[in-house]
Motif scaffolding. Structure first.
Motif, PDB file in Angstrom:
ATOM      1  N   THR A   1       0.825  -1.206   0.000  1.00  0.00           N
ATOM      2  CA  THR A   1       0.000   0.000   0.000  1.00  0.00           C
ATOM      3  C   THR A   1       0.863   1.262   0.000  1.00  0.00           C
ATOM      4  O   THR A   1       0.511   2.251  -0.625  1.00  0.00           O
ATOM      5  CB  THR A   1      -0.966   0.015   1.200  1.00  0.00           C
ATOM      6  OG1 THR A   1      -0.214  -0.085   2.411  1.00  0.00           O
ATOM      7  CG2 THR A   1      -1.964  -1.120   1.103  1.00  0.00           C
ATOM      8  N   ASP A   2       2.001   1.220   0.719  1.00  0.00           N
ATOM      9  CA  ASP A   2       2.905   2.377   0.706  1.00  0.00           C
ATOM     10  C   ASP A   2       3.462   2.623  -0.696  1.00  0.00           C
ATOM     11  O   ASP A   2       3.606   3.773  -1.121  1.00  0.00           O
ATOM     12  CB  ASP A   2       4.055   2.170   1.693  1.00  0.00           C
ATOM     13  CG  ASP A   2       3.628   2.330   3.140  1.00  0.00           C
ATOM     14  OD1 ASP A   2       2.488   2.780   3.376  1.00  0.00           O
ATOM     15  OD2 ASP A   2       4.440   1.994   4.032  1.00  0.00           O
ATOM     16  N   THR A   3       3.775   1.558  -1.401  1.00  0.00           N
ATOM     17  CA  THR A   3       4.300   1.702  -2.757  1.00  0.00           C
ATOM     18  C   THR A   3       3.265   2.339  -3.671  1.00  0.00           C
ATOM     19  O   THR A   3       3.568   3.267  -4.430  1.00  0.00           O
ATOM     20  CB  THR A   3       4.723   0.333  -3.312  1.00  0.00           C
ATOM     21  OG1 THR A   3       5.697  -0.234  -2.430  1.00  0.00           O
ATOM     22  CG2 THR A   3       5.313   0.460  -4.697  1.00  0.00           C
ATOM     23  N   PHE A   4       2.023   1.864  -3.605  1.00  0.00           N
ATOM     24  CA  PHE A   4       0.974   2.438  -4.447  1.00  0.00           C
ATOM     25  C   PHE A   4       0.627   3.864  -4.025  1.00  0.00           C
ATOM     26  O   PHE A   4       0.341   4.711  -4.880  1.00  0.00           O
ATOM     27  CB  PHE A   4      -0.271   1.540  -4.457  1.00  0.00           C
ATOM     28  CG  PHE A   4      -0.102   0.329  -5.316  1.00  0.00           C
ATOM     29  CD1 PHE A   4       0.005   0.448  -6.684  1.00  0.00           C
ATOM     30  CD2 PHE A   4      -0.026  -0.932  -4.756  1.00  0.00           C
ATOM     31  CE1 PHE A   4       0.171  -0.654  -7.492  1.00  0.00           C
ATOM     32  CE2 PHE A   4       0.140  -2.050  -5.554  1.00  0.00           C
ATOM     33  CZ  PHE A   4       0.239  -1.916  -6.925  1.00  0.00           C
ATOM     34  N   ARG A   5       0.666   4.152  -2.724  1.00  0.00           N
ATOM     35  CA  ARG A   5       0.401   5.513  -2.253  1.00  0.00           C
ATOM     36  C   ARG A   5       1.473   6.473  -2.779  1.00  0.00           C
ATOM     37  O   ARG A   5       1.164   7.578  -3.240  1.00  0.00           O
ATOM     38  CB  ARG A   5       0.344   5.552  -0.722  1.00  0.00           C
ATOM     39  CG  ARG A   5      -0.088   6.912  -0.186  1.00  0.00           C
ATOM     40  CD  ARG A   5      -0.075   6.985   1.318  1.00  0.00           C
ATOM     41  NE  ARG A   5       1.285   6.789   1.799  1.00  0.00           N
ATOM     42  CZ  ARG A   5       1.619   5.952   2.786  1.00  0.00           C
ATOM     43  NH1 ARG A   5       0.696   5.254   3.393  1.00  0.00           N
ATOM     44  NH2 ARG A   5       2.877   5.824   3.163  1.00  0.00           N
TER      45      ARG A   5
ATOM     46  N   LEU B   1       2.954  12.878 -16.153  1.00  0.00           N
ATOM     47  CA  LEU B   1       3.654  12.167 -17.212  1.00  0.00           C
ATOM     48  C   LEU B   1       4.646  11.154 -16.629  1.00  0.00           C
ATOM     49  O   LEU B   1       4.722  10.009 -17.082  1.00  0.00           O
ATOM     50  CB  LEU B   1       4.377  13.164 -18.122  1.00  0.00           C
ATOM     51  CG  LEU B   1       4.984  12.597 -19.386  1.00  0.00           C
ATOM     52  CD1 LEU B   1       3.886  12.012 -20.261  1.00  0.00           C
ATOM     53  CD2 LEU B   1       5.735  13.675 -20.130  1.00  0.00           C
ATOM     54  N   GLY B   2       5.374  11.567 -15.610  1.00  0.00           N
ATOM     55  CA  GLY B   2       6.314  10.659 -14.946  1.00  0.00           C
ATOM     56  C   GLY B   2       5.599   9.508 -14.261  1.00  0.00           C
ATOM     57  O   GLY B   2       6.073   8.365 -14.265  1.00  0.00           O
ATOM     58  N   GLY B   3       4.434   9.784 -13.660  1.00  0.00           N
ATOM     59  CA  GLY B   3       3.667   8.734 -13.006  1.00  0.00           C
ATOM     60  C   GLY B   3       3.139   7.708 -13.992  1.00  0.00           C
ATOM     61  O   GLY B   3       3.168   6.499 -13.727  1.00  0.00           O
ATOM     62  N   LEU B   4       2.673   8.178 -15.151  1.00  0.00           N
ATOM     63  CA  LEU B   4       2.204   7.243 -16.182  1.00  0.00           C
ATOM     64  C   LEU B   4       3.357   6.415 -16.751  1.00  0.00           C
ATOM     65  O   LEU B   4       3.208   5.223 -17.021  1.00  0.00           O
ATOM     66  CB  LEU B   4       1.495   8.011 -17.298  1.00  0.00           C
ATOM     67  CG  LEU B   4       0.153   8.628 -16.920  1.00  0.00           C
ATOM     68  CD1 LEU B   4      -0.394   9.468 -18.061  1.00  0.00           C
ATOM     69  CD2 LEU B   4      -0.832   7.546 -16.523  1.00  0.00           C
TER      70      LEU B   4
END
Length: 178
Positions: free
Chosen positions: A65-69, A80-83
């Motif tokens: 969950t920390d990784t996805f958060r 753009l970086g997140g995608l």
């Protein structure tokens, strides 16, 4: 290959072992071996990825969950970086699942260390350091001690042999304050 003369007018050849074609061939074989080793490792991770992901959730779900958060926060600040990060995670999902598994193991080990050391490293019971309290007064209060003057020391007389002779007038003395 080096040519040298043996003194009788003839030239001989001598091969040195460093560099050249041998290193190139050895490097190519090394790259081919690394390719097949990484390909085999990726193949194993491809089949183990779902199990690694589930084990990561079982061992410590907070790591996942920390990784996805963190990914969502990155998506908010830099879409753009997140995608791009999400696309890479999907393309190399076996490596990402291994990352989540190792991260959950790290979280688990960290929790064990925290439990062993107490509540975030509190001091053991009744371990006090010895100290001596010194009196202190704020500046300007009545308890301030009077300033102590240094004792007067008698002046040493220099023997006449070590005294410097008087300098003649120098026109540049006015610039240097002498």
């Amino acid at each position: 290959m080096v040519f040298y003369s043996s003194g009788n007018g003839r030239f001989a050849t001598r091969f040195s072992g460093g560099g050249g074609l041998g290193c190139l061939i050895f490097g190519i074989f090394g790259l081919i071996a690394a390719y097949y080793i990484l390909k085999g490792l990726f193949f194993l991770l491809y089949w183990a990825a779902p199990a690694l992901f589930v084990l990561a959730l079982i061992i410590n779900w907070r790591a996942v969950t920390d990784t996805f958060r963190d990914w969502f926060k990155g998506l908010e600040t830099n879409p753009l970086g997140g995608l791009f990060t999400a696309a890479i995670a999907v393309l190399v999902f076996p490596v990402f699942a291994l990352y989540l598994f190792v991260k959950s193991l790290g979280y688990r080990k960290l929790e064990q260390l925290r439990r062993q050391s107490g509540a975030f490293g509190k001091a053991e019971e009744a371990e006090f350091a010895e100290f001596e309290e010194l009196e202190s007064h704020p500046k300007g209060e009545a308890g301030e001690a009077e300033p102590v003057e240094p004792p007067e020391l008698p002046e040493k007389e220099q023997p006449e042999t070590t005294r410097r002779p008087a300098k003649p007038d120098n026109p540049y003395d006015q610039f240097f304050g002498n």
